[in-house]
Design a protein around this motif. Structure first.
Motif, PDB file in Angstrom:
ATOM      1  N   LEU A   1       0.836  -1.199   0.000  1.00  0.00           N
ATOM      2  CA  LEU A   1       0.000   0.000   0.000  1.00  0.00           C
ATOM      3  C   LEU A   1       0.874   1.254   0.000  1.00  0.00           C
ATOM      4  N   GLY A   2       1.893   1.259   0.819  1.00  0.00           N
ATOM      5  CA  GLY A   2       2.808   2.409   0.864  1.00  0.00           C
ATOM      6  C   GLY A   2       3.513   2.635  -0.457  1.00  0.00           C
ATOM      7  N   ASP A   3       3.943   1.555  -1.102  1.00  0.00           N
ATOM      8  CA  ASP A   3       4.605   1.680  -2.408  1.00  0.00           C
ATOM      9  C   ASP A   3       3.672   2.297  -3.443  1.00  0.00           C
ATOM     10  N   VAL A   4       2.419   1.865  -3.438  1.00  0.00           N
ATOM     11  CA  VAL A   4       1.440   2.392  -4.404  1.00  0.00           C
ATOM     12  C   VAL A   4       1.157   3.861  -4.105  1.00  0.00           C
ATOM     13  N   LEU A   5       0.999   4.207  -2.841  1.00  0.00           N
ATOM     14  CA  LEU A   5       0.765   5.617  -2.488  1.00  0.00           C
ATOM     15  C   LEU A   5       1.937   6.497  -2.926  1.00  0.00           C
ATOM     16  N   ARG A   6       3.156   6.013  -2.689  1.00  0.00           N
ATOM     17  CA  ARG A   6       4.339   6.792  -3.077  1.00  0.00           C
ATOM     18  C   ARG A   6       4.373   6.998  -4.598  1.00  0.00           C
ATOM     19  N   ARG A   7       4.107   5.918  -5.340  1.00  0.00           N
ATOM     20  CA  ARG A   7       4.116   6.049  -6.809  1.00  0.00           C
ATOM     21  C   ARG A   7       3.053   7.030  -7.288  1.00  0.00           C
ATOM     22  N   GLN A   8       1.876   6.977  -6.678  1.00  0.00           N
ATOM     23  CA  GLN A   8       0.812   7.915  -7.062  1.00  0.00           C
ATOM     24  C   GLN A   8       1.270   9.356  -6.831  1.00  0.00           C
ATOM     25  N   ARG A   9       1.855   9.595  -5.669  1.00  0.00           N
ATOM     26  CA  ARG A   9       2.330  10.952  -5.334  1.00  0.00           C
ATOM     27  C   ARG A   9       3.430  11.392  -6.285  1.00  0.00           C
ATOM     28  N   GLN A  10       4.385  10.504  -6.551  1.00  0.00           N
ATOM     29  CA  GLN A  10       5.506  10.848  -7.417  1.00  0.00           C
ATOM     30  C   GLN A  10       5.066  11.062  -8.865  1.00  0.00           C
ATOM     31  N   ARG A  11       4.076  10.299  -9.337  1.00  0.00           N
ATOM     32  CA  ARG A  11       3.543  10.501 -10.693  1.00  0.00           C
ATOM     33  C   ARG A  11       3.012  11.916 -10.863  1.00  0.00           C
ATOM     34  N   GLN A  12       2.486  12.461  -9.766  1.00  0.00           N
ATOM     35  CA  GLN A  12       1.943  13.825  -9.797  1.00  0.00           C
ATOM     36  C   GLN A  12       3.013  14.886  -9.556  1.00  0.00           C
TER      37      GLN A  12
ATOM     38  N   LEU B   1      -4.658  13.207  -3.054  1.00  0.00           N
ATOM     39  CA  LEU B   1      -4.020  12.820  -4.311  1.00  0.00           C
ATOM     40  C   LEU B   1      -5.000  12.842  -5.489  1.00  0.00           C
ATOM     41  N   ASP B   2      -6.283  13.107  -5.193  1.00  0.00           N
ATOM     42  CA  ASP B   2      -7.343  13.083  -6.202  1.00  0.00           C
ATOM     43  C   ASP B   2      -7.370  11.732  -6.931  1.00  0.00           C
ATOM     44  N   VAL B   3      -7.334  10.668  -6.122  1.00  0.00           N
ATOM     45  CA  VAL B   3      -7.361   9.299  -6.629  1.00  0.00           C
ATOM     46  C   VAL B   3      -8.480   8.575  -5.896  1.00  0.00           C
ATOM     47  N   ARG B   4      -9.286   7.830  -6.623  1.00  0.00           N
ATOM     48  CA  ARG B   4     -10.333   7.036  -5.983  1.00  0.00           C
ATOM     49  C   ARG B   4      -9.701   5.921  -5.167  1.00  0.00           C
ATOM     50  N   MET B   5     -10.274   5.658  -3.992  1.00  0.00           N
ATOM     51  CA  MET B   5      -9.742   4.593  -3.154  1.00  0.00           C
ATOM     52  C   MET B   5      -9.839   3.250  -3.881  1.00  0.00           C
ATOM     53  N   SER B   6     -10.881   3.063  -4.679  1.00  0.00           N
ATOM     54  CA  SER B   6     -11.023   1.808  -5.426  1.00  0.00           C
ATOM     55  C   SER B   6      -9.874   1.635  -6.422  1.00  0.00           C
ATOM     56  N   GLU B   7      -9.423   2.734  -7.037  1.00  0.00           N
ATOM     57  CA  GLU B   7      -8.270   2.659  -7.955  1.00  0.00           C
ATOM     58  C   GLU B   7      -7.004   2.302  -7.187  1.00  0.00           C
ATOM     59  N   LEU B   8      -6.829   2.923  -6.036  1.00  0.00           N
ATOM     60  CA  LEU B   8      -5.670   2.631  -5.193  1.00  0.00           C
ATOM     61  C   LEU B   8      -5.668   1.157  -4.790  1.00  0.00           C
ATOM     62  N   MET B   9      -6.818   0.662  -4.329  1.00  0.00           N
ATOM     63  CA  MET B   9      -6.910  -0.725  -3.893  1.00  0.00           C
ATOM     64  C   MET B   9      -6.742  -1.701  -5.059  1.00  0.00           C
ATOM     65  N   ARG B  10      -7.204  -1.318  -6.235  1.00  0.00           N
ATOM     66  CA  ARG B  10      -7.015  -2.172  -7.409  1.00  0.00           C
ATOM     67  C   ARG B  10      -5.526  -2.321  -7.719  1.00  0.00           C
ATOM     68  N   GLU B  11      -4.807  -1.213  -7.652  1.00  0.00           N
ATOM     69  CA  GLU B  11      -3.371  -1.252  -7.906  1.00  0.00           C
ATOM     70  C   GLU B  11      -2.651  -2.077  -6.822  1.00  0.00           C
ATOM     71  N   VAL B  12      -3.080  -1.917  -5.569  1.00  0.00           N
ATOM     72  CA  VAL B  12      -2.505  -2.712  -4.481  1.00  0.00           C
ATOM     73  C   VAL B  12      -2.809  -4.191  -4.713  1.00  0.00           C
ATOM     74  N   SER B  13      -4.026  -4.492  -5.135  1.00  0.00           N
ATOM     75  CA  SER B  13      -4.413  -5.876  -5.414  1.00  0.00           C
ATOM     76  C   SER B  13      -3.553  -6.468  -6.526  1.00  0.00           C
ATOM     77  N   ASP B  14      -3.298  -5.692  -7.579  1.00  0.00           N
ATOM     78  CA  ASP B  14      -2.441  -6.160  -8.673  1.00  0.00           C
ATOM     79  C   ASP B  14      -1.029  -6.440  -8.161  1.00  0.00           C
ATOM     80  N   GLU B  15      -0.513  -5.549  -7.323  1.00  0.00           N
ATOM     81  CA  GLU B  15       0.825  -5.735  -6.750  1.00  0.00           C
ATOM     82  C   GLU B  15       0.858  -6.996  -5.875  1.00  0.00           C
ATOM     83  N   LEU B  16      -0.196  -7.190  -5.095  1.00  0.00           N
ATOM     84  CA  LEU B  16      -0.278  -8.361  -4.231  1.00  0.00           C
ATOM     85  C   LEU B  16      -0.310  -9.645  -5.066  1.00  0.00           C
TER      86      LEU B  16
END
Length: 127
Positions: A8-19, A59-74
């Motif tokens: 989850l932390g990795d995905v949050l960091r990537r989202q922030r850095q992309r912006q 981050l203006d990101v839907r939580m469902s999008e964040l969780m989907r990305e976390v799910s893919d990583e998992l």
């Protein structure tokens, strides 16, 4: 062992850095301390659903999008663990998989492993 808080932390960091945003900007927008947000991004703290909601809003990101990305990583991390343990991929999953080469899982360097993963769950990055 796969730690959900680290993924989850990795995905949050990537989202922030992309912006192109700093920890300070996001922590201010989310109304959370910079230190705590940093610990969440590094997988050292488990974020509550309320905190995740505030960070997603910042981050203006839907939580469902964040969780989907976390799910893919998992999914990828689980597949990599299975490949490293030489466990066969279940037959029901094989038809929808493509070969992927992995050199790290959740930011941790590993032996070079080839795994099978859903094509839509893989980000391809040129080296």
């Amino acid at each position: 062992m796969i730690l959900l808080r680290r993924l989850l932390g990795d995905v949050l960091r990537r989202q922030r850095q992309r912006q192109g945003r700093t920890l300070r900007e996001v922590s201010s927008s989310a109304r959370v301390s910079l230190g705590y947000l940093s610990e969440v991004e590094r997988g050292q703290k488990e974020a509550s659903s309320e905190l995740l909601s505030a960070i997603c809003d910042a981050l203006d990101v839907r939580m469902s999008e964040l969780m989907r990305e976390v799910s893919d990583e998992l999914s990828l991390a689980e597949l990599a663990e299975s490949a490293a343990a030489s466990e066969p991929v279940p037959a029901a999953v094989r038809p929808m998989l493509n070969s992927v080469s992995v050199t790290s899982v959740a930011g941790v360097p590993t032996e070079r492993v080839t795994i099978k993963a859903p094509a839509e769950a893989v980000d391809v990055v040129a080296a």
